[in-house]
Design a protein around this motif. Structure first.
Motif: not given
Length: 346
Positions: A96, A99-104, A106-108, A346
């Motif tokens: 988790e 995954q949170t780090k990856l999503q961050a 991807e957002q940046r 996204p």
């Protein structure tokens, strides 16, 4: 979406709730931890059941929630499931977190890619150099000669010599065909003015008058406010020609940009550059855009954040040969829209 919409908690002690929370009181406390696990985990099956019950206003009715089917194993198996989840929980938490780090990331990514492209552009890394395009040294000599001619013909004011550029002011290496220059060398920079608001007759005329709030980081084709001939004559503003590059100097809009598609005056919070010779205005625009944070930092420290015209004109800029300026801009305008597409999908 549903995980955010339906957070689940386990009540360890008696308590009250408001109307937006649904309490599920278990008849047999032995199954409460397993049921909590089912709801907290929101497995694909549970998610599917939730989706069936969500109304158009993103709410879950109590009567729908109470009849929702849940897979229920024997008590012994429930405990084995709970034990297995507890055993795997460190791996689940690590996943988790990853995954949170990856999503961050991807957002940046679209914004980071945009910044990287702009930085590559002003460092001479976005397009290859071509020997046949000459050097920025030759271009700079032509710009200086043109400025001297315009001063001699009294078409522009005589400018004060700018200080020599020191090595400490050069933040990175540039190609041999490029030159470091100060922005003041590239054209005539001037700020505008605001006609007195005590004279209503100074406003509502036919002369476009631009404020920093009208800057859009793109082409300026129209403005919401106009001044009269009397307003123009009774203020120190000037008409900036088509192609002038504008930058905001005050307040929250510091660094905001525009390129005039119409002749226009500006207020005192906006600085305009009328380039001389054949310097490409869109290359200057993208350089200023890439350095917005630099100008914001330069403007910090006072009660009213601002950058003066002197701070702008003394800023150093890497200057490519003219033909390379056009190729850099063309490549940026090919790639930057892709960053925007990434940001919007996204």
């Amino acid at each position: 979406m549903l995980k955010r919409l339906f957070p689940v908690s386990f009540l360890e002690n008696p308590g009250t709730i408001n109307q937006d929370i649904k309490a599920f009181q278990i008849y047999d406390s032995r199954i409460s931890k397993y049921l909590f696990l089912c709801l907290k985990g929101l497995s694909p099956y549970i998610l599917k059941q939730f989706r069936k019950q969500v109304t158009t206003v993103d709410s879950l009715r109590f009567e729908d929630f109470s009849i929702m089917p849940i897979p229920m194993p024997p008590l012994a198996e429930q405990q084995r499931i709970l034990d297995r989840v507890a055993e795997l929980q460190p791996d689940i938490d690590a996943y988790e977190k990853a995954q949170t780090k990856l999503q961050a990331i991807e957002q940046r990514f679209p914004d980071d890619m945009k910044k990287s492209l702009l930085q590559y552009a002003i460092e001479g890394k976005l397009v290859p150099q071509r020997k046949e395009e000459g050097t920025a040294k030759d271009l700079l000599a032509e710009i200086r000669a043109e400025k001297a001619r315009l001063v001699k013909e009294k078409k522009i004011k005589k400018f004060k010599p700018l200080p020599a550029i020191t090595d400490d002011e050069k933040p990175f290496d540039i190609p041999d065909s490029w030159e470091w220059v100060r922005l003041g060398e590239l054209g005539e920079w001037c700020s505008g003015a605001t006609p007195s608001r005590q004279h209503p007759e100074y406003f509502g005329g036919k002369i476009p008058w631009l404020k920093t709030g009208d800057l859009n980081d793109g082409y300026i084709k129209e403005v919401p406010e106009y001044i009269t001939d009397d307003g123009f004559k009774n203020s120190s503003t000037k008409i900036n020609p088509i192609g002038s590059v504008l930058i905001a100097m005050y307040g929250a809009t510091i660094g905001k940009l525009g390129i005039l598609k119409i002749p226009a005056t500006t207020n005192q919070a906006c600085c305009a550059c009328e380039l001389v010779h054949e310097m490409y205005n869109k290359y200057l625009f993208y350089f200023l855009f890439a350095n917005r944070k630099y100008f914001i930092k330069k403007g910090a420290g006072g009660a009213q954040p601002n950058i003066s015209k002197a701070k702008i004109t003394n800023t150093v800029m890497p200057l490519p040969p003219l033909a390379e300026q056009y190729r850099i801009v063309a490549k940026l305008e090919e790639l930057l829209p892709l960053c925007q597409q990434l940001a919007s999908h996204p």
